[in-house]
Design an enzyme around this catalytic site. Structure first.
Site, PDB file in Angstrom:
ATOM      1  N   SER A   1       0.774  -1.180  -0.341  1.00  0.00           N
ATOM      2  CA  SER A   1      -0.125   0.150  -0.404  1.00  0.00           C
ATOM      3  C   SER A   1       1.344   1.366  -0.216  1.00  0.00           C
ATOM      4  CB  SER A   1      -0.833   0.334   1.061  1.00  0.00           C
ATOM      5  OG  SER A   1      -1.591   1.192   0.924  1.00  0.00           O
TER       6      SER A   1
ATOM      7  N   TYR B   1      -0.544   1.907   9.970  1.00  0.00           N
ATOM      8  CA  TYR B   1      -0.304   1.624   9.199  1.00  0.00           C
ATOM      9  C   TYR B   1       0.430   1.759   8.022  1.00  0.00           C
ATOM     10  CZ  TYR B   1      -3.190  -0.525   4.492  1.00  0.00           C
ATOM     11  OH  TYR B   1      -2.904  -0.621   3.800  1.00  0.00           O
TER      12      TYR B   1
HETATM   13  N1  LIG Z   1      -8.680  -2.570   0.275  1.00  0.00           N
HETATM   14  C1  LIG Z   1      -7.805  -1.171  -0.152  1.00  0.00           C
HETATM   15  O1  LIG Z   1      -8.112  -0.973  -0.558  1.00  0.00           O
HETATM   16  C2  LIG Z   1      -6.627  -1.218   0.403  1.00  0.00           C
HETATM   17  C3  LIG Z   1      -5.992  -1.124  -0.432  1.00  0.00           C
HETATM   18  C4  LIG Z   1      -4.303  -1.145   0.198  1.00  0.00           C
HETATM   19  C5  LIG Z   1      -3.973  -2.723   0.058  1.00  0.00           C
HETATM   20  N2  LIG Z   1      -4.806  -3.263   0.645  1.00  0.00           N
HETATM   21  C6  LIG Z   1      -4.217  -4.318   1.212  1.00  0.00           C
HETATM   22  O2  LIG Z   1      -4.542  -5.278   1.084  1.00  0.00           O
HETATM   23  C7  LIG Z   1      -4.303  -6.507   1.685  1.00  0.00           C
HETATM   24  C8  LIG Z   1      -6.447  -7.048   2.128  1.00  0.00           C
HETATM   25  O3  LIG Z   1      -7.623  -6.074   2.985  1.00  0.00           O
HETATM   26  P1  LIG Z   1      -8.598  -6.037   3.113  1.00  0.00           P
HETATM   27  O4  LIG Z   1      -8.997  -4.642   2.181  1.00  0.00           O
HETATM   28  O5  LIG Z   1      -9.173  -6.636   2.016  1.00  0.00           O
HETATM   29  O6  LIG Z   1      -8.975  -6.051   4.439  1.00  0.00           O
HETATM   30  P2  LIG Z   1     -10.025  -6.605   4.953  1.00  0.00           P
HETATM   31  O7  LIG Z   1     -11.405  -6.949   4.254  1.00  0.00           O
HETATM   32  O8  LIG Z   1     -10.353  -5.761   6.268  1.00  0.00           O
HETATM   33  O9  LIG Z   1      -9.598  -8.492   5.369  1.00  0.00           O
HETATM   34  C9  LIG Z   1      -8.320  -8.671   5.940  1.00  0.00           C
HETATM   35  C10 LIG Z   1      -8.315 -10.094   5.787  1.00  0.00           C
HETATM   36  O10 LIG Z   1      -6.969 -10.004   7.342  1.00  0.00           O
HETATM   37  C11 LIG Z   1      -7.011 -10.948   8.066  1.00  0.00           C
HETATM   38  N3  LIG Z   1      -6.425 -10.817   9.419  1.00  0.00           N
HETATM   39  C12 LIG Z   1      -6.360  -9.508   9.786  1.00  0.00           C
HETATM   40  N4  LIG Z   1      -5.087  -9.630  10.874  1.00  0.00           N
HETATM   41  C13 LIG Z   1      -4.600 -11.467  10.931  1.00  0.00           C
HETATM   42  C14 LIG Z   1      -3.839 -11.801  12.286  1.00  0.00           C
HETATM   43  N5  LIG Z   1      -3.500 -10.729  12.910  1.00  0.00           N
HETATM   44  N6  LIG Z   1      -3.950 -12.601  11.574  1.00  0.00           N
HETATM   45  C15 LIG Z   1      -4.429 -13.278  10.172  1.00  0.00           C
HETATM   46  N7  LIG Z   1      -5.024 -13.075  10.044  1.00  0.00           N
HETATM   47  C16 LIG Z   1      -5.570 -11.422   9.990  1.00  0.00           C
HETATM   48  C17 LIG Z   1      -8.511 -10.798   8.310  1.00  0.00           C
HETATM   49  O11 LIG Z   1      -9.611 -11.774   8.921  1.00  0.00           O
HETATM   50  P3  LIG Z   1      -9.461 -12.124  10.677  1.00  0.00           P
HETATM   51  O12 LIG Z   1     -10.027 -10.617  10.894  1.00  0.00           O
HETATM   52  O13 LIG Z   1     -10.180 -13.725  10.738  1.00  0.00           O
HETATM   53  O14 LIG Z   1      -8.127 -12.512  11.100  1.00  0.00           O
HETATM   54  C18 LIG Z   1      -9.427 -10.589   7.339  1.00  0.00           C
HETATM   55  O15 LIG Z   1      -9.181 -11.847   6.254  1.00  0.00           O
HETATM   56  C19 LIG Z   1      -4.441  -5.663   2.896  1.00  0.00           C
HETATM   57  O16 LIG Z   1      -2.821  -5.741   3.400  1.00  0.00           O
HETATM   58  C20 LIG Z   1      -4.220  -4.304   3.276  1.00  0.00           C
HETATM   59  O17 LIG Z   1      -3.332  -3.525   3.781  1.00  0.00           O
HETATM   60  C21 LIG Z   1      -6.543  -2.881   0.545  1.00  0.00           C
END
Ligand SMILES: NC(=O)c1ccc[n+]([C@@H]2O[C@H](COP(=O)([O-])OP(=O)(O)OC[C@H]3O[C@@H](n4cnc5c(N)ncnc54)[C@H](OP(=O)(O)O)[C@@H]3O)[C@@H](O)[C@H]2O)c1
Length: 248
Positions: free
Chosen positions: A147, A161
């Site tokens: 990110s 973050y």
């Molecule tokens: N959405 C965006 O626009 C965006 C942009 C840039 C980068 N990203 C990156 O993309 C990735 C996915 O993001 P998302 O937007 O899809 O987020 P999300 O919908 O909140 O999903 C996050 C996932 O990570 C798991 N997780 C969180 N803490 C964890 C832990 N300690 N151990 C194991 N699993 C864990 C969560 O499951 P549990 O809570 O059940 O553990 C969930 O399955 C992240 O790295 C985020 O920084 C997202």
């Protein structure tokens, strides 16, 4: 462009219970990969595993693992190798952000550090646990979901973050150079702005129009291409998935 087949290859996707990770898991399963799916919430990864088995077949191992825990990650790595075999692809996607948009001097220090533990220590532990056999076999791919933390840079908030994601990119760069010639490729993939539980929790994005969000498909396409070896010549770099998607 090497276009390796992914049929029967073994992949690990963290954060596969929802959001971008779930979409990545479904896309890799559609290519015929056998997968281990990680999240803390066992029910969420079990549900995705059931969907994969119904839609695509293949082996799926749902695992309730906290990526912050060295012991849990080590146990998981042994389990995957026993139940699925040597890992060809690791996608470090699990991540979190601070629950509130506060300036650094008002934010909870423990909360910020927990974000760093999830977004930096998690990928570091998983990569350390799974990469040595890849190097020994002379084959493997590690994708770190990166990110630019634009939400944080704009507001001076979400410090944990921003720090953790920039540091993750440094990890990718440093491994990319060190692994040259080993057959193992580490690469960053940038999803852009994808509508998920995480991005919807951020007030900075609340006024985005539907067309301003990026499709998760851009990220899943790039991750599949990385797994096939299509970007091996860009090891250690950052692939901007929405930009690549627009060009294709
Ligand atoms: N959405 C965006 O626009 C965006 C942009 C840039 C980068 N990203 C990156 O993309 C990735 C996915 O993001 P998302 O937007 O899809 O987020 P999300 O919908 O909140 O999903 C996050 C996932 O990570 C798991 N997780 C969180 N803490 C964890 C832990 N300690 N151990 C194991 N699993 C864990 C969560 O499951 P549990 O809570 O059940 O553990 C969930 O399955 C992240 O790295 C985020 O920084 C997202």
């Amino acid at each position: 462009m090497t276009q390796d087949t992914l049929q029967g290859r073994i992949g690990v996707v963290t954060g596969a219970g929802r959001g971008i990770g779930r979409e990545i898991a479904l896309a890799l399963a559609a290519e015929g990969m056998h997968l281990a799916l990680v999240a803390r919430t066992g029910a969420a990864v079990r549900e995705v595993a059931e969907q994969i088995q119904t839609q695509y077949g293949g082996k799926v191992l749902p695992a309730s693992v906290d990526v912050r825990s060295p012991e849990a990650v080590e146990r998981f790595a042994r389990l995957v190798e026993q139940q699925l075999g040597p890992v060809d692809l690791l996608v470090n996607n699990a991540g979190r952000i601070e629950p509130a948009e506060r300036p650094f001097w008002e934010a909870d220090a423990a909360e910020m550090w927990d974000v760093v533990e999830t977004n930096l220590r998690g990928p570091l532990l998983l990569t350390r646990a799974l990469i040595a056999p890849m190097v020994q076999r002379g084959h493997g791919h590690v994708v770190n979901i990166a990110s630019l933390a634009r939400g944080a840079s704009r507001t001076g908030t979400y410090t944990g973050y921003a720090v953790s994601k920039r540091a993750l990119t440094v990890l990718t760069e440093s491994l990319g150079a060190a692994l040259e010639g080993t057959g193992v490729v580490v690469i960053d993939v940038l999803p852009g702005r994808v509508r998920t539980a995480m991005s919807e929790s951020m007030p900075v994005w609340k006024d985005l129009k539907p067309e301003d969000w990026d499709a998760a498909e851009a990220t899943t396409n790039v991750v599949v291409a990385v797994a096939r070896g299509d970007y091996d010549d860009q090891a250690g770099s950052l692939l901007d998935a929405p930009a690549l998607h627009r060009r294709s």
